[in-house]
Design an enzyme around this catalytic site. Structure first.
Site, mmCIF file in Angstrom:
data_model
loop_
_atom_site.group_PDB
_atom_site.id
_atom_site.type_symbol
_atom_site.label_atom_id
_atom_site.label_comp_id
_atom_site.label_asym_id
_atom_site.label_seq_id
_atom_site.Cartn_x
_atom_site.Cartn_y
_atom_site.Cartn_z
ATOM 1 N N CYS A 93 -8.598 5.707 9.264
ATOM 2 C CA CYS A 93 -8.517 7.093 9.743
ATOM 3 C C CYS A 93 -8.236 7.182 11.256
ATOM 4 O O CYS A 93 -8.654 6.330 12.023
ATOM 5 C CB CYS A 93 -9.791 7.883 9.470
ATOM 6 S SG CYS A 93 -10.355 7.787 7.773
ATOM 7 N N ARG B 47 -3.015 4.656 11.013
ATOM 8 C CA ARG B 47 -4.405 4.367 10.632
ATOM 9 C C ARG B 47 -4.748 4.862 9.234
ATOM 10 O O ARG B 47 -5.843 4.619 8.737
ATOM 11 C CB ARG B 47 -5.363 5.006 11.643
ATOM 12 C CG ARG B 47 -5.090 4.603 13.073
ATOM 13 C CD ARG B 47 -6.048 5.288 14.000
ATOM 14 N NE ARG B 47 -7.350 4.669 13.934
ATOM 15 C CZ ARG B 47 -7.746 3.671 14.690
ATOM 16 N NH1 ARG B 47 -6.941 3.177 15.590
ATOM 17 N NH2 ARG B 47 -8.945 3.173 14.564
ATOM 18 N N TRP C 122 -7.600 7.589 5.705
ATOM 19 C CA TRP C 122 -7.460 6.477 4.766
ATOM 20 C C TRP C 122 -8.717 6.508 3.926
ATOM 21 O O TRP C 122 -9.823 6.309 4.445
ATOM 22 C CB TRP C 122 -7.333 5.150 5.511
ATOM 23 C CG TRP C 122 -7.071 4.002 4.591
ATOM 24 C CD1 TRP C 122 -5.871 3.626 4.066
ATOM 25 C CD2 TRP C 122 -8.033 3.073 4.076
ATOM 26 N NE1 TRP C 122 -6.031 2.528 3.249
ATOM 27 C CE2 TRP C 122 -7.346 2.168 3.229
ATOM 28 C CE3 TRP C 122 -9.412 2.916 4.213
ATOM 29 C CZ2 TRP C 122 -7.987 1.127 2.556
ATOM 30 C CZ3 TRP C 122 -10.048 1.885 3.544
ATOM 31 C CH2 TRP C 122 -9.324 1.002 2.726
ATOM 32 N N ASN D 135 -14.332 8.715 11.166
ATOM 33 C CA ASN D 135 -13.644 7.471 10.817
ATOM 34 C C ASN D 135 -14.722 6.431 10.571
ATOM 35 O O ASN D 135 -15.551 6.198 11.445
ATOM 36 C CB ASN D 135 -12.741 7.045 11.992
ATOM 37 C CG ASN D 135 -12.137 5.669 11.790
ATOM 38 O OD1 ASN D 135 -12.022 5.199 10.662
ATOM 39 N ND2 ASN D 135 -11.752 5.031 12.887
ATOM 40 N N GLY D 136 -14.732 5.842 9.378
ATOM 41 C CA GLY D 136 -15.739 4.814 9.105
ATOM 42 C C GLY D 136 -16.423 5.039 7.771
ATOM 43 O O GLY D 136 -15.898 5.728 6.898
ATOM 44 N N GLU E 268 2.205 -16.068 3.435
ATOM 45 C CA GLU E 268 2.667 -14.851 4.101
ATOM 46 C C GLU E 268 3.807 -14.190 3.305
ATOM 47 O O GLU E 268 3.854 -12.965 3.157
ATOM 48 C CB GLU E 268 3.111 -15.191 5.538
ATOM 49 C CG GLU E 268 3.864 -14.108 6.285
ATOM 50 C CD GLU E 268 3.066 -12.818 6.514
ATOM 51 O OE1 GLU E 268 1.864 -12.786 6.202
ATOM 52 O OE2 GLU E 268 3.690 -11.836 6.970
ATOM 53 N N LYS F 10 3.671 -10.390 1.798
ATOM 54 C CA LYS F 10 4.676 -9.363 2.095
ATOM 55 C C LYS F 10 5.163 -8.711 0.802
ATOM 56 O O LYS F 10 5.296 -7.506 0.715
ATOM 57 C CB LYS F 10 5.891 -9.946 2.832
ATOM 58 C CG LYS F 10 5.714 -10.291 4.280
ATOM 59 C CD LYS F 10 5.637 -9.113 5.229
ATOM 60 C CE LYS F 10 4.228 -8.665 5.436
ATOM 61 N NZ LYS F 10 3.425 -9.299 6.443
ATOM 62 N N GLU G 82 2.337 -6.495 -0.840
ATOM 63 C CA GLU G 82 1.994 -5.229 -0.192
ATOM 64 C C GLU G 82 3.146 -4.239 -0.186
ATOM 65 O O GLU G 82 2.927 -3.035 -0.137
ATOM 66 C CB GLU G 82 1.427 -5.432 1.214
ATOM 67 C CG GLU G 82 2.378 -5.915 2.264
ATOM 68 C CD GLU G 82 1.709 -6.074 3.632
ATOM 69 O OE1 GLU G 82 0.811 -5.294 3.963
ATOM 70 O OE2 GLU G 82 2.086 -6.994 4.368
ATOM 71 N N HIS H 250 -2.100 -28.537 -10.440
ATOM 72 C CA HIS H 250 -3.537 -28.370 -10.687
ATOM 73 C C HIS H 250 -3.828 -27.008 -11.307
ATOM 74 O O HIS H 250 -4.953 -26.529 -11.254
ATOM 75 C CB HIS H 250 -4.309 -28.573 -9.382
ATOM 76 C CG HIS H 250 -4.104 -29.939 -8.818
ATOM 77 N ND1 HIS H 250 -4.675 -31.069 -9.372
ATOM 78 C CD2 HIS H 250 -3.320 -30.379 -7.795
ATOM 79 C CE1 HIS H 250 -4.276 -32.134 -8.691
ATOM 80 N NE2 HIS H 250 -3.450 -31.737 -7.736
ATOM 81 N N LYS I 224 -2.377 0.569 8.803
ATOM 82 C CA LYS I 224 -1.979 -0.456 9.770
ATOM 83 C C LYS I 224 -3.192 -1.075 10.450
ATOM 84 O O LYS I 224 -3.194 -2.245 10.791
ATOM 85 C CB LYS I 224 -1.057 0.197 10.803
ATOM 86 C CG LYS I 224 -0.479 -0.756 11.820
ATOM 87 C CD LYS I 224 0.655 -1.543 11.249
ATOM 88 C CE LYS I 224 1.248 -2.543 12.203
ATOM 89 N NZ LYS I 224 1.846 -3.673 11.464
HETATM 90 O O1 M6R Z 1 -4.194 -5.835 13.279
HETATM 91 P P1 M6R Z 1 -4.543 -7.143 12.639
HETATM 92 O O2 M6R Z 1 -3.586 -8.218 12.971
HETATM 93 O O3 M6R Z 1 -5.965 -7.545 12.901
HETATM 94 O O4 M6R Z 1 -4.425 -6.863 11.081
HETATM 95 C C1 M6R Z 1 -4.769 -7.828 10.141
HETATM 96 C C2 M6R Z 1 -4.292 -7.437 8.770
HETATM 97 O O5 M6R Z 1 -4.867 -6.226 8.378
HETATM 98 C C3 M6R Z 1 -2.772 -7.304 8.693
HETATM 99 O O6 M6R Z 1 -2.126 -8.460 9.115
HETATM 100 C C4 M6R Z 1 -2.347 -6.976 7.256
HETATM 101 O O7 M6R Z 1 -2.592 -8.064 6.425
HETATM 102 C C5 M6R Z 1 -0.875 -6.558 7.207
HETATM 103 N N1 M6R Z 1 -0.727 -5.405 6.372
HETATM 104 C C6 M6R Z 1 0.007 -7.609 6.672
HETATM 105 O O8 M6R Z 1 1.332 -7.219 6.641
#
Ligand code: M6R
Length: 628
Positions: free
Chosen positions: A2, A27, A74, A98-99, A501, A505, A508, A524, A623
């Site tokens: 948020c 956010r 959020w 927020n929280g 990674e 990607k 998400e 395994h 984000k």
């Molecule tokens: O702002 P940060 O780097 O601490 O964020 C960490 C993760 O939340 C962030 O990398 C998240 O996994 C992304 N959505 C990946 O694309």
């Protein structure tokens, strides 16, 4: 997560709040709302979904008051809906939160038993109920906040207003960030300085347990016991960043294409071009706050950094998500170059596993946003135990940046797409420089070897530029790839974090099943997943593990999987084993993890785009993850 904004002053609160929320939409974007004074009462307008929906609803609205609050959500408690959108208004009190209020069930039950009627499913609404009861007794918003605070457990940042005090805002926090902006005859509260900077550069960063009272153009910060605190008024150096899409369809695509420049910007402050050596710049272990780093004397700054590194006998790396994968690369680099043992952990695990912390270990925390709740908690844990923390952040003056002992910056520029791209590659390059710096201090690297690492890093931007050309391939291949059963990304050594990674990607953005695996682990268990509907993305650039990786590819191919492989140059063996072979440029081995990242980002981007998903704001995500 948020984003929250509060404004008091002569401008149109609606305009200031909407502009602020726009800059905070990263956010959360499940719903948005405002409550602005109008004819002595707070008029509330809320909308489900992205901020644009609220903007449409507000387009014809007029408010005559000078005070207002706004929120972009959020969802944690209660599904995304207008009913659950903030602000929550009860008996003339309006709040944005927020929280998470952890004891909300118990508090809510008690309030309901006393006759309160809840209109939402959120934990936040109870703050408005508690305050509206309290203002009846106290007749003052600040006093009411101080009485209510001991009842709340959890992580929160809140801005509250009351229509009987039409020039007053009270904000309080325990966990998620809050910044107070002090303008000329106007005051701001926000989750992030971005919402304030267009109006004033004078800010106060609230600490946990601070309560900020704003009345007209006066303010004070008090503790929970009401005693006054005098935190510093920080003058920010800030110039608005270019955050337009610059002709690209999405921020993410623009950010992918910015990577050659982002990587160069991450490493260049620390590389001496004439001697091709590394020397970290503006780290600030001597105690300088982030906004004071530019005033450091480079000689004494490097001397204190050298001292810290020389005393270190173990490095710990803590981060979340993509930043964690960049940290995994850091482990390979620091152990290989500096021969210092590195432990790495996901912040949400680290903080609860009773880690063994001592003053001889250096903890590196990595966070693009600098606000990730678990990473921040890990940092605090380390510092409370007497350990030193070096942060790698993109957002300067973020909570993690401010609370660290030493600071390194990704310098990637604003990353707007929720999926992290350029912050990842910038961090990998920066941590490579850091590994060389630690190695130098430890006497673990010769001058010639240092030069080789530096030359490899300097070559990276142009190789990244080259692989951006795979854009066309993935734009076409996406049509077929979007209908497969799932993806297995595989690699060995430093390619394994890149496999993780790549899979993240795709998950998400495309909401498809994807897993990253260490190629040697396939037999395994995961080999059982492979059939002709499964795509295998094999990271196999030429390095010391190449032959072993290719053997793993043979095993996967023999089970019928469709193979996309990435290797070096014109590689017949890989071509024969693959349905699609992507030839990476001949480059120093050590930068292949950087280079191969870009095709994987492009793959995820195009598959998601061809599925019609919102690439910049994927569902259910935000984000900046400011709740644990
Ligand atoms: O702002 P940060 O780097 O601490 O964020 C960490 C993760 O939340 C962030 O990398 C998240 O996994 C992304 N959505 C990946 O694309």
């Amino acid at each position: 997560m948020c984003g929250i904004v509060g404004y008091y002053g002569p401008r149109e609160p609606k305009e200031v709040i909407l502009k602020g929320l726009k800059s905070l939409e990263y956010r959360g974007y499940d719903s948005a709302g405002v409550a602005i004074l109008d004819h002595g009462h707070f008029k509330r307008v809320r909308a489900e979904g992205k901020l644009g929906n609220l903007e449409n609803k507000l387009s014809g609205e007029k408010f005559d008051g000078r005070l207002g609050i706004g929120h972009t959500r959020w969802a944690t408690h209660g599904r995304p809906s207008e009913r659950n959108a903030h602000p929550h208004c009860v008996g003339g009190v309006s709040i944005v939160h927020n929280g998470i209020i952890e004891n909300y069930a118990e508090l809510r039950e008690r309030l309901i038993a006393q006759g309160a009627i809840f209109e939402s499913e959120t934990d936040s609404e109870l703050i408005a109920h508690l305050l509206s009861e309290e203002v009846k007794v106290q007749g003052d918003l600040l006093k009411s906040v101080l009485s209510v605070l001991p009842k709340l457990q959890g992580a929160y940042s809140v801005v509250a207003v009351w229509e009987n005090q039409a020039d007053t805002m009270v904000a309080f926090k325990n966990g998620p960030p809050l910044v107070l902006g002090v303008g000329k005859d106007e005051m701001f509260m926000a989750s992030d300085i971005q919402a304030i900077m267009p109006y004033t550069k004078k800010v106060v960063f609230l600490e946990d347990n601070d309560v900020a009272w704003i009345c007209g153009s006066e303010f004070k910060i008090v503790g929970r016991d009401g005693s006054e605190r005098n935190p510093p008024l920080t003058e920010m150096e800030w110039s608005p960043e270019q955050v337009q899409k610059g002709g690209y369809q999405h921020y993410m695509l623009k950010e992918i294409f910015e990577q050659p420049r982002a990587v160069a910007a991450a490493i260049s402050p620390h590389i001496q071009l004439d001697s091709q050596t590394v020397r970290l710049h503006q780290v600030g272990f001597s105690g300088a706050a982030p906004h004071e780093l530019t005033r450091l004397n480079p000689e004494s700054d490097w001397a204190t950094t050298e001292k810290v590194f020389s005393e270190v006998d173990k490095v710990m790396i803590v981060a979340c998500g993509t930043s964690y994968y960049a940290g995994m690369i850091g482990k390979y680099l620091i152990e290989r170059l500096a021969r210092v043992p590195v432990e790495i952990d996901i912040a949400s695990e680290f903080r609860y596993r009773h880690p063994i912390l001592d003053s001889k270990s250096l903890t590196i925390v990595i966070s693009q946003s600098g606000e990730t709740a678990d990473t921040l908690a890990a940092l605090r844990l380390v510092r409370a135990a007497g350990g030193k923390v070096l942060s790698i952040c993109n957002v300067r003056n973020s909570s993690i940046d401010r609370e660290s002992d030493g600071h390194l910056y990704m310098n990637a520029g604003a990353e707007i797409g929720v999926a992290s791209t350029k912050a990842f590659t910038a961090t990998m390059a920066l941590i490579h420089v850091l590994a060389v710096a630690i190695a130098k201090v430890k006497g673990a690297i010769s001058k010639d070897a240092e030069k080789i690492e530096v030359q490899a890093l300097l070559a990276a931007p142009s190789h990244l530029d080259t692989v951006l050309a795979f854009e066309k391939f993935f734009a076409q291949a996406a049509e077929i790839l979007k209908s497969v059963k799932g993806f297995l990304y595989m690699g060995r050594g430093a390619h394994y974090p890149i496999a993780l990674e790549g899979a993240l990607k795709l998950k998400e953005l495309a909401y498809m099943h994807a897993e990253g695996y260490a190629a040697g682990e396939m037999k395994h268990g995961p080999l059982a997943l492979i059939d002709e509907k499964m795509v295998i993305v094999m990271l196999a650039p030429s390095d010391e593990l190449y032959d072993k990786t290719v053997s793993n590819l043979e095993e996967a191919k023999a089970r019928g999987g469709k193979v996309i492989s990435l290797g070096t140059g014109d590689n017949k063996r890989l071509k024969d084993l693959s349905d699609h072979y992507l030839a990476l440029p001949e480059a120093p081995q050590v930068i292949y993890p950087l280079i191969e990242t870009i095709p994987l980002q492009l793959l995820a981007y195009h598959v998601a785009n061809s599925l019609g998903h919102d690439v910049d704001q994927p569902r259910n995500l935000a984000k900046s993850v400011t709740v644990e």
